[in-house]
Every structure is written in structure tokens, then in C-alpha cells.
Design a protein around this motif. Sequence first.
Motif, mmCIF file in Angstrom:
data_model
loop_
_atom_site.group_PDB
_atom_site.id
_atom_site.type_symbol
_atom_site.label_atom_id
_atom_site.label_comp_id
_atom_site.label_asym_id
_atom_site.label_seq_id
_atom_site.Cartn_x
_atom_site.Cartn_y
_atom_site.Cartn_z
ATOM 1 N N LEU A 63 36.971 37.983 36.947
ATOM 2 C CA LEU A 63 37.554 37.253 38.071
ATOM 3 C C LEU A 63 38.864 36.613 37.621
ATOM 4 O O LEU A 63 38.980 36.149 36.484
ATOM 5 C CB LEU A 63 36.588 36.188 38.584
ATOM 6 C CG LEU A 63 35.477 36.706 39.504
ATOM 7 C CD1 LEU A 63 34.400 35.658 39.692
ATOM 8 C CD2 LEU A 63 36.043 37.130 40.857
ATOM 9 N N THR A 64 39.843 36.611 38.500
ATOM 10 C CA THR A 64 41.147 36.045 38.158
ATOM 11 C C THR A 64 41.702 35.376 39.407
ATOM 12 O O THR A 64 41.282 35.712 40.515
ATOM 13 C CB THR A 64 42.121 37.143 37.669
ATOM 14 O OG1 THR A 64 43.413 36.570 37.484
ATOM 15 C CG2 THR A 64 42.264 38.270 38.678
ATOM 16 N N ASP A 65 42.590 34.413 39.262
ATOM 17 C CA ASP A 65 43.260 33.944 40.486
ATOM 18 C C ASP A 65 44.761 34.120 40.357
ATOM 19 O O ASP A 65 45.540 33.450 41.018
ATOM 20 C CB ASP A 65 42.848 32.523 40.873
ATOM 21 C CG ASP A 65 43.378 31.467 39.924
ATOM 22 O OD1 ASP A 65 43.982 31.837 38.911
ATOM 23 O OD2 ASP A 65 43.196 30.271 40.213
ATOM 24 N N ASP A 66 45.140 35.080 39.523
ATOM 25 C CA ASP A 66 46.554 35.378 39.328
ATOM 26 C C ASP A 66 47.046 36.299 40.446
ATOM 27 O O ASP A 66 46.875 37.507 40.384
ATOM 28 C CB ASP A 66 46.747 36.047 37.965
ATOM 29 C CG ASP A 66 48.225 36.226 37.636
ATOM 30 O OD1 ASP A 66 49.059 35.899 38.504
ATOM 31 O OD2 ASP A 66 48.530 36.692 36.533
ATOM 32 N N VAL A 108 33.737 31.948 35.134
ATOM 33 C CA VAL A 108 32.759 32.328 36.164
ATOM 34 C C VAL A 108 33.444 32.559 37.508
ATOM 35 O O VAL A 108 33.036 33.411 38.288
ATOM 36 C CB VAL A 108 31.662 31.245 36.297
ATOM 37 C CG1 VAL A 108 30.720 31.566 37.439
ATOM 38 C CG2 VAL A 108 30.879 31.133 35.005
ATOM 39 N N THR A 125 28.819 34.747 41.183
ATOM 40 C CA THR A 125 29.912 34.355 42.080
ATOM 41 C C THR A 125 30.118 35.419 43.158
ATOM 42 O O THR A 125 30.424 35.111 44.306
ATOM 43 C CB THR A 125 31.218 34.167 41.268
ATOM 44 O OG1 THR A 125 30.965 33.270 40.196
ATOM 45 C CG2 THR A 125 32.334 33.614 42.144
ATOM 46 N N GLU A 149 33.036 36.205 28.191
ATOM 47 C CA GLU A 149 34.029 36.057 29.259
ATOM 48 C C GLU A 149 33.410 35.942 30.647
ATOM 49 O O GLU A 149 34.131 35.923 31.635
ATOM 50 C CB GLU A 149 34.992 37.248 29.232
ATOM 51 C CG GLU A 149 35.712 37.415 27.909
ATOM 52 C CD GLU A 149 36.808 38.474 27.954
ATOM 53 O OE1 GLU A 149 37.146 38.944 29.051
ATOM 54 O OE2 GLU A 149 37.304 38.836 26.878
ATOM 55 N N ASN A 150 32.074 35.924 30.723
ATOM 56 C CA ASN A 150 31.393 35.957 32.024
ATOM 57 C C ASN A 150 31.799 37.174 32.839
ATOM 58 O O ASN A 150 31.735 37.159 34.078
ATOM 59 C CB ASN A 150 31.657 34.670 32.812
ATOM 60 C CG ASN A 150 30.750 33.546 32.363
ATOM 61 O OD1 ASN A 150 29.526 33.731 32.305
ATOM 62 N ND2 ASN A 150 31.312 32.404 32.038
ATOM 63 N N VAL A 184 53.699 47.350 27.418
ATOM 64 C CA VAL A 184 53.143 47.618 28.736
ATOM 65 C C VAL A 184 53.969 48.682 29.425
ATOM 66 O O VAL A 184 55.193 48.656 29.390
ATOM 67 C CB VAL A 184 53.112 46.311 29.563
ATOM 68 C CG1 VAL A 184 53.171 46.598 31.037
ATOM 69 C CG2 VAL A 184 51.870 45.509 29.205
ATOM 70 N N ASP A 206 50.814 38.619 39.609
ATOM 71 C CA ASP A 206 51.010 39.851 38.849
ATOM 72 C C ASP A 206 49.844 40.806 39.093
ATOM 73 O O ASP A 206 48.883 40.853 38.348
ATOM 74 C CB ASP A 206 51.118 39.524 37.357
ATOM 75 C CG ASP A 206 51.453 40.767 36.546
ATOM 76 O OD1 ASP A 206 52.099 41.668 37.118
ATOM 77 O OD2 ASP A 206 51.055 40.834 35.372
ATOM 78 N N GLY A 234 51.052 45.786 22.142
ATOM 79 C CA GLY A 234 51.165 44.931 23.322
ATOM 80 C C GLY A 234 52.121 45.478 24.361
ATOM 81 O O GLY A 234 52.328 44.869 25.410
ATOM 82 N N GLY A 245 28.424 35.740 34.127
ATOM 83 C CA GLY A 245 28.346 34.737 35.183
ATOM 84 C C GLY A 245 29.061 35.090 36.474
ATOM 85 O O GLY A 245 28.676 34.638 37.541
ATOM 86 N N MET A 246 30.123 35.927 36.420
ATOM 87 C CA MET A 246 30.865 36.223 37.641
ATOM 88 C C MET A 246 30.034 37.026 38.643
ATOM 89 O O MET A 246 30.328 37.027 39.839
ATOM 90 C CB MET A 246 32.170 36.974 37.330
ATOM 91 C CG MET A 246 31.982 38.378 36.791
ATOM 92 S SD MET A 246 33.558 39.305 36.707
ATOM 93 C CE MET A 246 33.657 40.074 38.332
ATOM 94 N N LEU A 251 48.403 41.096 21.072
ATOM 95 C CA LEU A 251 49.839 41.281 21.295
ATOM 96 C C LEU A 251 50.079 41.510 22.784
ATOM 97 O O LEU A 251 49.275 42.154 23.458
ATOM 98 C CB LEU A 251 50.358 42.471 20.480
ATOM 99 C CG LEU A 251 50.623 42.176 19.000
ATOM 100 C CD1 LEU A 251 50.829 43.456 18.225
ATOM 101 C CD2 LEU A 251 51.850 41.276 18.841
ATOM 102 N N LEU A 269 35.779 46.840 32.312
ATOM 103 C CA LEU A 269 35.569 45.392 32.314
ATOM 104 C C LEU A 269 36.131 44.803 33.594
ATOM 105 O O LEU A 269 37.236 45.131 34.011
ATOM 106 C CB LEU A 269 36.279 44.753 31.113
ATOM 107 C CG LEU A 269 35.841 45.242 29.734
ATOM 108 C CD1 LEU A 269 36.703 44.592 28.669
ATOM 109 C CD2 LEU A 269 34.370 44.938 29.498
ATOM 110 N N ARG A 275 39.785 46.457 33.718
ATOM 111 C CA ARG A 275 40.354 47.173 32.573
ATOM 112 C C ARG A 275 39.465 48.345 32.180
ATOM 113 O O ARG A 275 38.242 48.232 32.209
ATOM 114 C CB ARG A 275 40.507 46.215 31.378
ATOM 115 C CG ARG A 275 41.653 45.223 31.532
ATOM 116 C CD ARG A 275 41.710 44.252 30.364
ATOM 117 N NE ARG A 275 40.560 43.361 30.345
ATOM 118 C CZ ARG A 275 40.195 42.613 29.302
ATOM 119 N NH1 ARG A 275 40.890 42.690 28.174
ATOM 120 N NH2 ARG A 275 39.155 41.811 29.384
#
Lengths: 251, 251
Positions: free
Chosen positions: A160-163, B175, A64, A40-41, A179, A166, A177, A60-61, B160, A157, A139
Motif C-alpha cells: 500500500l502506498t499513498d504516493d 499497513v 486493510t 513490510e506488511n 530506472v 509518481d 538503482g 497486514g495490508m 541504490l 510484491l 513489483r
Amino acid sequence: MDVKNELNDKFLSQDFGNNDRISENLNSYRLFASGYARIENAIAVLSDLKERKSYIYYGGMAQTLGMDTKSQCRCVDSIWEDEIFRCISPRDMERKHLEELKFIHFIRTKTKQDYSNYYLSSVLTMIDRECHRHLVRHRVFYVGIQPNGSIRLALCLYNLTDDKSDTKSYICESVSGKVLPLEQHNCNDLVSKREKEILRFIDEGMLSKEISESLSISIHTVNRHRQNILLKLCASNSIEACRIAKQLNLI
Amino acid sequence: MDVKNELNDKFLSQDFGNNDRISENLNSYRLFASGYARIENAIAVLSDLKERKSYIYYGGMAQTLGMDTKSQCRCVDSIWEDEIFRCISPRDMERKHLEELKFIHFIRTKTKQDYSNYYLSSVLTMIDRECHRHLVRHRVFYVGIQPNGSIRLALCLYNLTDDKSDTKSYICESVSGKVLPLEQHNCNDLVSKREKEILRFIDEGMLSKEISESLSISIHTVNRHRQNILLKLCASNSIEACRIAKQLNLI
């Protein structure tokens, strides 16, 4: 960073006993952590709370974020990955520790067999060397649970995200699953009614002697309550305890 | 399930050569897959496209889905995990294959060093034995890339989820965390202008002879175009090719 010290106490003061079943599994978990970095980098940090060591795997992140990662894995003599923490915005750092505290309290309401079936997920802002801001999904998994329920290994963990839509923190039950938003987790029963009463008095600046008079109980009893409060909130002094209690909406 | 056959061709007709660097790494990737099952309670499927085998690791969610998992790992002589596919709603199954086809096309526009820096993410509906529906986040990683660019290992992860708000499929560059909505990925240059023209004629039911007359080209040229179209769209016949071309908005 006071909450960090409290978490520290909570983690490191556990009884790890002599059962070394998990030491044998440590290598598997180190491999799993390296897998997250490779696949997952991600940046993956496996912390051994007994040996007070962390194994950090740089996917890899890390580049960055402008981290100096000559090696793909680093071992540090601490359960806190300061190099990564330095990249997290101070405000999110405070929140991160508080949420982990809530998560531990949540986990403690479950049977130890279930500890590993939950993880904490949150979004943090990390700042690279050129002061650019990046969103990171963070996480936390408690993966190595000793037979007595002590948490031996924690896996953190970072992805990187661009969300941006949320960014709420939550606890996820991975088997189903489901939440659970973290703000819904009720910490209300963490301390007793009487302890809350005493916390409010402390927060008003009252001394143990004054509290004992107000409640018509002995100063010895007040001090016993104070000790229990510190233990329950993982606080090292009363001021910290009041601050945490407010953050958890206990008072 | 025709798209599956096309994907099959795409995967299995690759030239794997004699370089066996990845065979040595297979065990590491199998361990990583087992890690996802253990840490996230995921179902993890590592497919070896050269040996035409899949290693399936069943985390806690397999029981939630009512799967019969006496062992924690199963090896099947196929790159398709039929047992899991049976749980996916037929509509989502069709979409899943089509998205994987788009993903491969996307990946092929990158250098082979970058193949592993992208993954495909989508949300599928899975149906358990009692006919209850579950949302599952599905991610596809191409983890073992041969020196010649052939994809040797694919890792499919199923988790899930109860996130009903964000079910759009996307490609993620791990990345940087950047997300590319799958519908924005332009497949338009997959086939040439002339090939699109011929596809439209085929779709209208015209024979090669008629097409050759319409376009004033030889029937030999028409048939050469048809062969190229089948190759490019991973289709085994013209009807399939037309269907895929429509699904990809090419005609």
C-alpha cells in the motif's frame, strides 16, 4: 484478460528441463516472500511456473483491503493469484499484464545471469470490499532462473502506498538503482518489418490469400509469418496479435 | 557523531529481560535480511541490540559502491555498521542519526504491538571509492519487539536509487501505506516547559547555581531537571542536549 492468456503461454510453455536446482531453493524463496509480508506488511506472491503453483503471504495490508485471510499463507494451484486480481481495477489489470509482457521482452534482451538484476515497478488501484480505492505499489522480480534461462520463480510484491505523485511504471536495475521508464522501452524490434506489414494487412481485415497476392508471396509463407507473429507476441489468435501490436506501438 | 552515541544509549540501555522468544526468531530475520540482499541487490543490516551484533548482507549494490565483499554476509560485534557508515556523506550521516532519534520518539507514542507497523525512509548520499556519489534509499524497521516493548532487532535496508525528485524523509505506516513527513512529527512535548526554560539558560552558558537563582528553585531541583533532560534527549552532556534540542526545534 487476453493478455493474461498470452503471458500464461509465455510462462508455462518454457522448457524447465530436469534440472531441479531451484526446487531446492524454493523453500528459501518462500521464506523471503513471508519476510516481505512480515516486515513490510506486504502481500507477497511467489509463483512456481514449473509446478503451476503460487504461495501467497498475507501481511497486514490484506486486512486493510478487506481480504479474508484466516491463514497467513495460502497455496493455490495456479500461477495467477485470482483473489488479489479481483481487487485490482479492470483497467489497471489490463495494463499490468501488458507491462509484464513488455518486461519479459526487455528481460529477454539481457543475459540470463542478469534477469534477476531487474524488476518491474508500477502503481495499481485496488478496490476493497467497501469499494474504497487504494493505491498499491506492485513489483515483479524473476528470482529463480534455470541454467537454460527459463524463468522458474516469479515474486510479486504488493505494498500500500499513498504516493499519488509518481505513478509511472518503470523497470529498475537494482544493482545500480538506474530506472528505465517503461514507455521508453523499445519493443520495435520484437517483430520484423515484413511481419509488421502483414500485421497491418490482418488489421485491415485481409485474408491470408489476399495478403499473399498483395505481397507477391506464397500463402504458405504468409501463414508461416502469421505463426511467428503469434509466437513472438504471445498471442493465441490474429485479433489478439493486432491488439497487442497496437498496444506496443508496433503498428 | 554525537547523536550516534545518544542513539546508542537509547538502544543499548533498554531492558531486554530474560525472555528469549526473539532469539529463536533471529534466524528467520537473518534469512529475511539475506532475502533483501538477494532479491533487491540491497545491503541489509540486521542489528541485534541485545547481543550488540550486526549481520550484514551484501547484495549486488555493494560492488557498485566499491565495497570489499568477499563474503556475502559478515557479522560484526557492534550495532553500528561502520563500513557502510564510512560511505555515507558526513552531512547525511548526522541527519540520519537525528531522523532515527525522531523515529524512536515517534514509535514510543505507539503501542508496542504497532512498533513493527512503521518504518523510516530517507534518501542518503553515499560515496564510493572513486569518490562518485550515489543516491541510496535507506529504510529502518524495528522488527523484533520484546514483550516489555524493548526493541530487540532493527533491520536497515539500503537500496541504490536514481530518484532525485523525492528525497524527503518520511515515516510510513505499512499497513495502510500512509506517509507522515518527518518534519511534521512534533517532538515538542518531548521535554516539559520548565525543561525547555532550563535548556535555554544552559544554552546561554548559565551555571546551575545561576539558573536556580533565576528561577527561584533549589540547585538540587535544577540538577534533577538537567538529568531528566539528558535522559529524554539521549544526550550524554548538556552541550549535546542543547544541540539536539535545537535540531528538534525544542528551543
